[in-house]
Design a protein around this motif. Structure first.
Motif, mmCIF file in Angstrom:
data_model
loop_
_atom_site.group_PDB
_atom_site.id
_atom_site.type_symbol
_atom_site.label_atom_id
_atom_site.label_comp_id
_atom_site.label_asym_id
_atom_site.label_seq_id
_atom_site.Cartn_x
_atom_site.Cartn_y
_atom_site.Cartn_z
ATOM 1 N N PHE A 110 0.847 -1.192 0.000
ATOM 2 C CA PHE A 110 0.000 0.000 0.000
ATOM 3 C C PHE A 110 0.877 1.234 0.000
ATOM 4 C CE2 PHE A 110 -2.750 -3.097 2.314
ATOM 5 C CZ PHE A 110 -3.810 -3.099 1.439
ATOM 6 N N THR A 111 0.400 2.309 -0.625
ATOM 7 C CA THR A 111 1.132 3.579 -0.525
ATOM 8 C C THR A 111 1.234 3.957 0.943
ATOM 9 O OG1 THR A 111 -0.967 4.681 -0.949
ATOM 10 C CG2 THR A 111 0.516 4.521 -2.810
ATOM 11 N N SER A 147 10.959 4.803 3.672
ATOM 12 C CA SER A 147 10.081 5.067 4.821
ATOM 13 C C SER A 147 8.625 5.139 4.395
ATOM 14 C CB SER A 147 10.498 6.354 5.527
ATOM 15 O OG SER A 147 10.601 7.387 4.566
ATOM 16 N N SER A 148 8.379 5.571 3.189
ATOM 17 C CA SER A 148 6.999 5.694 2.748
ATOM 18 C C SER A 148 6.988 5.504 1.229
ATOM 19 C CB SER A 148 6.483 7.089 3.133
ATOM 20 O OG SER A 148 5.182 7.254 2.621
ATOM 21 N N VAL A 149 6.268 4.464 0.779
ATOM 22 C CA VAL A 149 6.331 4.166 -0.658
ATOM 23 C C VAL A 149 5.227 4.895 -1.429
ATOM 24 C CG1 VAL A 149 7.510 1.968 -0.456
ATOM 25 C CG2 VAL A 149 5.001 2.022 -0.387
ATOM 26 N N TYR A 150 5.532 5.223 -2.670
ATOM 27 C CA TYR A 150 4.569 5.840 -3.599
ATOM 28 C C TYR A 150 4.367 4.886 -4.764
ATOM 29 C CZ TYR A 150 6.381 9.874 -1.101
ATOM 30 O OH TYR A 150 6.781 10.723 -0.130
ATOM 31 N N THR A 151 3.362 5.174 -5.556
ATOM 32 C CA THR A 151 3.130 4.312 -6.735
ATOM 33 C C THR A 151 4.338 4.355 -7.665
ATOM 34 O OG1 THR A 151 1.948 6.140 -7.756
ATOM 35 C CG2 THR A 151 0.605 4.433 -6.748
ATOM 36 N N ASN A 172 -2.304 2.414 -4.733
ATOM 37 C CA ASN A 172 -2.937 3.557 -4.064
ATOM 38 C C ASN A 172 -4.323 3.216 -3.526
ATOM 39 O OD1 ASN A 172 -2.858 6.148 -3.186
ATOM 40 N ND2 ASN A 172 -3.607 7.033 -5.103
ATOM 41 N N GLY A 173 -4.840 2.035 -3.902
ATOM 42 C CA GLY A 173 -6.188 1.650 -3.473
ATOM 43 C C GLY A 173 -6.179 0.996 -2.088
ATOM 44 N N ASP A 174 -7.281 0.309 -1.768
ATOM 45 C CA ASP A 174 -7.429 -0.267 -0.423
ATOM 46 C C ASP A 174 -7.190 -1.769 -0.389
ATOM 47 O OD1 ASP A 174 -7.970 2.221 0.508
ATOM 48 O OD2 ASP A 174 -10.171 1.971 0.441
ATOM 49 N N VAL A 175 -7.085 -2.395 -1.565
ATOM 50 C CA VAL A 175 -6.984 -3.858 -1.599
ATOM 51 C C VAL A 175 -5.712 -4.254 -2.335
ATOM 52 C CG1 VAL A 175 -8.123 -5.985 -2.369
ATOM 53 C CG2 VAL A 175 -9.507 -4.042 -1.621
ATOM 54 N N ARG A 219 -6.328 -2.435 3.406
ATOM 55 C CA ARG A 219 -5.439 -1.392 3.924
ATOM 56 C C ARG A 219 -5.675 -1.150 5.429
ATOM 57 N NH1 ARG A 219 -2.631 3.367 2.103
ATOM 58 N NH2 ARG A 219 -3.110 2.972 -0.072
ATOM 59 N N TYR A 220 -6.933 -1.169 5.838
ATOM 60 C CA TYR A 220 -7.253 -0.906 7.244
ATOM 61 C C TYR A 220 -7.323 -2.234 7.955
ATOM 62 C CZ TYR A 220 -8.126 3.317 4.719
ATOM 63 O OH TYR A 220 -7.968 4.361 3.893
#
Ligand SMILES: *[C@@H]1O[C@H](CO)[C@@H](O)[C@H](O)[C@H]1NC(C)=O
Ligand SMILES: *[C@@H]1O[C@H](CO)[C@@H](O)[C@H](O)[C@H]1NC(C)=O
Ligand SMILES: *[C@@H]1O[C@H](CO)[C@@H](O)[C@H](O)[C@H]1NC(C)=O
Ligand SMILES: *[C@@H]1O[C@H](CO)[C@@H](O)[C@H](O)[C@H]1NC(C)=O
Ligand SMILES: *[C@@H]1O[C@H](CO)[C@@H](O)[C@H](O)[C@H]1NC(C)=O
Ligand SMILES: *[C@@H]1O[C@H](CO)[C@@H](O)[C@H](O)[C@H]1NC(C)=O
Ligand SMILES: *[C@@H]1O[C@H](CO)[C@@H](O)[C@H](O)[C@H]1NC(C)=O
Length: 754
Positions: free
Chosen positions: A506-507, A563-567, A592-595, A617-618
């Motif tokens: 996940f992003t 530390s934090s990935v992007y697409t 970038n989505g939730d699944v 994601r959650y």
């Protein structure tokens, strides 16, 4: 004859005094021999009036002055042009001069310049013994009067009275100065004598000389001009003969004749001679002249390197005359410019090669050439060659069959120049670091555009590029696009461990990539390849913030942290050492989505089990109940969130993703399956060599199977055999998967039954 002023004055006074005139008839005026005469003639004017009285006479011309004459006859000898005019006369009494008659009717006298004869000689004033010569006494004025001509040769009269004096077959005695004149038969008119004309008679019959231009050999498709040279050259006609003196090919008025050489038959021997007069007087024939004709040679235009060119390249056009022999040629070049639609000659460029050292777009066009001999004989025009000049050449690199490879695979990198195919040699480059491509030392493998790695090793993993070059003054293409190659090793010396241990992320997640090898885990850097940024290394911490704009992660020891990935982190990642060694590469997809799909980053080994999960994601719930898809088709519906394939086979390879009806779907990820590499024949032979008893067993079992028939049951057969030769310390598992040879399938089947 001229009027003196004194009598005239008296005359005028007398007129004033005459008061009246009597009734007296007016005189009649005549002229002899006629009213129209030539200069030098004599005319007599006669004025007649009643004879009973004695008269005196007065004449006036053009009403100017009156001229007194005692008698009625007035003679003007040797008239001039000015004597011409209108004459009138009147008479007066001799005893009483005041008695005057009226004027006669006017009489017009015309005086013309006496004509001059001219001798015209045919055919020419210079003639040859034996020719027929005609002298003609030519006078412009004539009318229908009968004339008698007089001819003089060297001032003596020739007894000949006609206008044309013809000498048949002249001899040297006829040479001399001739003149003529004429007289009116039964009249007084005559012409002035002509100027003298000199007739020369030349002794020998001439023989012309025949010459050709060009001299020597002629080529079909050209012309040859023949010239018949002679001293005396007017009034002649020229006769041209080919092959024999009986075959007259043409007649011309000039002494030259242009022969169109259409075929070899226009060659051969030629003669000429001249003739004039009637009957025709001919000169001798010239000597024979050979016009040797050969077929026009073909002309071939070649272009190097080729007719598809790029701005700045050097091109050489070459004109070759086929079978031109040892003739010395010059060459002319023509271009029809395709951009401007005009055709012009690139001058008479003398050299065989025409070189344009830095071609431009404006050089595009249709080119032709032809050769020319010294004598101006042309070769055929070559076929046209169209030159096309494009902008900078672009090299294009592609990979065949694919860029993901397994150790031992063969792969070919194909380098081409867009829109062009000939004359290129290629250079190959591989990343050395992210800023620098290194020329491959074994570049010769890429000759002809194919760089082939016949057995790929893990250290072939990297990013490749190529470019082409050609020409003597070397012209380089632009560098090609890059192409990565990733080679998966069976047991690479280093592994890339990813945490979290999956392909999709996940992003905003954080990610750790570490390079681990058994003995020494220093000196490794994490490297990645993305379609947008190409190849980049994970930055050393000390350089990270300041130097690189393409900073994407920080390297400490052999671990790279994001530390934090992007697409934009989606790409292929691997470990790389300065010595040129590599780990296996892995795909990482940032979503970038939730699944997302939880799938293994490394290939799964055939026969192992595979578990796939659909992650949310959650965290509540972190594993979703979802549908699983492979290659676009539904595989399993409404699972507990996990899909397990207990025994993976090659057919399970593909693109997987999961989908939740409300929460969305994951990206697709490729799951690759590593086959267990065994050579069955190899195995069997080692097996039999190791244990001769087994041969017997195999035969027996084979027979047993024949009896029982075929029942396809998979049976896990584990044979452990040590060999001293190669790496076959394998446990050969699950023979049931082996399809070949059939006898072994049957062996497994059979043994499961015993
Ligand atoms: C032309 O051909 C004739 C006969 O074949 C030969 O005798 C002559 O030498 C040739 N002339 C030239 C100039 O080649
Ligand atoms: C004769 O020559 C003249 C001039 O070269 C040409 O126009 C004409 O066609 C020729 N005639 C023949 C029969 O070859
Ligand atoms: C280069 O490789 C391609 C694909 O493998 C093949 O089709 C082509 O014939 C090769 N060309 C040469 C010159 O070997
Ligand atoms: C790969 O490694 C082998 C030795 O293991 C070496 O001979 C070869 O040159 C290496 N190739 C590259 C491209 O580094
Ligand atoms: C580990 O690798 C480094 C550099 O590659 C080398 O200097 C060192 O000697 C190696 N250590 C061992 C134990 O192999
Ligand atoms: C990475 O993904 C590509 C398809 O995008 C696939 O061909 C390749 O095999 C994957 N690599 C690994 C190691 O799974
Ligand atoms: C990563 O996951 C695979 C299975 O997907 C497992 O075999 C492997 O041991 C895991 N590696 C680590 C370092 O957890």
């Amino acid at each position: 004859m001229e009027l003196s002023p004194l009598p005239l004055v008296l005359l005028l006074i007398s007129n004033i005094h005459s008061g009246h005139t009597e009734e007296i008839p007016k005189p009649t005026q005549t002229v002899k021999p006629q009213s129209s005469v030539f200069t030098g003639d004599t005319i007599t004017l006669n004025c007649e009036v009643d004879q009973s009285t004695e008269w005196e006479f007065l004449w006036t011309k053009d009403s100017d002055f009156e001229l007194f004459e005692a008698s009625g006859t007035k003679t003007i000898s040797s008239v001039k042009v000015s004597d011409g005019g209108q004459y009138k006369c009147r008479a007066r009494r001799r005893e009483n001069i005041h008695v005057l008659t009226d004027y006669s009717e006017p009489l017009t006298v015309t005086v013309e310049e006496r004509p001059k004869a001219k001798v015209i000689v045919q055919p020419h004033e210079r003639v040859l013994v034996g020719e027929t010569v005609t002298l003609r006494c030519d006078i412009q004025e004539g009318g229908d009067t009968s004339w008698q001509y007089s001819w003089y040769k060297d001032d003596s009269v020739i007894e000949y009275k006609l206008q044309e004096y013809t000498i048949n077959s002249v001899t040297e005695s006829n040479a001399g100065k001739y003149r003529c004149n004429r007289k009116e038969i039964g009249g007084s008119r005559y012409s002035h004598s002509s100027d003298e004309v000199t007739l020369r008679v030349l002794g020998l019959k001439p023989k012309p000389e025949l010459k050709s231009n060009p001299e020597g050999a002629a080529l079909t498709g050209n012309t040859v001009t023949l010239t018949c040279h002679m001293d005396q050259s007017t009034g002649w006609q020229f006769y041209w003969y080919q092959h024999t003196q009986k075959h007259q090919k043409n007649t011309t008025d000039k002494n030259s004749y242009t022969v169109n050489i259409d075929s070899v038959s226009d060659g051969g021997q030629y003669w000429c001679r001249a003739g004039r007069g009637n009957p025709v007087y001919y000169t001798h024939y010239s000597d024979a002249l050979w016009v040797n004709v050969t077929d026009q040679p073909k002309t071939i235009l070649t272009v190097k390197p080729e007719n598809q060119l790029f701005s700045g390249e050097t091109v050489t056009l070459r004109c070759d005359i086929q079978g031109g022999g040892d003739t010395e040629w010059t060459y002319s070049w023509t271009v029809e410019n395709t951009n401007y639609r005009n055709k012009y000659i690139v001058s008479e460029y003398k050299k065989q090669e025409y070189k344009i050292s830095s071609v431009e777009h404006t050089h595009s066009g249709k080119y032709t050439c032809r050769g020319k001999t010294r004598g101006g004989q042309n070769s055929e025009i070559s076929d046209a060659v169209t030159l096309t000049v494009s902008n900078k050449a672009q090299a294009v690199l592609s990979v065949s069959p694919q860029k993901w490879l397994t150790e031992g695979d063969s792969v070919t990198l194909i380098c081409e120049v867009y829109g062009s195919s000939t004359g290129w040699t290629f250079s190959w480059y591989r990343d050395d670091n992210e800023f620098n491509y290194k020329h491959l030392s074994d570049s010769s493998r890429g000759a002809g555009g194919n760089y082939t790695v016949s057995s790929a090793a893990v250290n072939h993993t990297g990013v490749y590029a190529c470019r082409g070059e050609r020409g003597e003054q070397v012209y380089y293409t632009e560098d090609s696009n890059t192409q990565p190659l990733w080679v998966t090793g069976v047991s690479p010396s280093v592994s890339l461990i990813i945490s979290p241990n999956r392909t999709q992320h996940f992003t905003s997640d954080s990610l750790t990539l570490s390079c681990e090898d058994q003995s020494n885990s220093t000196g490794w850097t994490v490297r990645r390849y993305t379609d947008i940024e190409n190849m980049e290394d994970c930055s050393l911490l000390s350089l990270s913030s300041s130097s690189s704009s393409s900073y994407w992660g920080s390297q400490t020891g052999s671990t790279c942290r994001i530390s934090s990935v992007y697409t934009s982190h989606t790409g292929v990642y691997w470990c790389y050492s300065e010595s040129g060694d590599n780990s296996n590469a892995v795909n990482i997809t940032v979503h970038n989505g939730d699944v997302i799909l939880e799938s293994p980053v490394h290939p799964v080994t055939e026969g192992d089990s595979l578990t796939l999960r659909c992650l949310y994601r959650y965290k509540n719930p972190s594993v979703l109940t979802a549908d699983f898809y492979k290659d676009g088709s539904l595989l399993q519906k409404q699972t507990t969130g996990e899909m397990i394939i207990p025994t993976v086979s090659k057919s399970h390879e593909g693109f997987y993703y999961c989908k939740h009806t409300e929460r969305g779907e994951s990206p697709k990820s490729w799951i690759s399956v590593r086959e267990v590499q065994i050579s069955v024949l190899n195995m069997l032979s080692s097996l039999l060599a190791a244990c001769p008893y087994l041969l017997l067993t195999v035969i027996m079992v084979f027979k047993c199977c024949r009896v029982r028939g075929k029942t396809s049951v998979s049976f896990p057969l584990c044979i452990f055999f040590p060999t001293n030769t190669n790496t076959q310390h394998y446990i050969v598992g699950r023979l049931g998967l082996v399809v070949w040879p059939p006898s072994l399938v049957e062996l497994g089947t059979c043994m499961s039954g015993t």
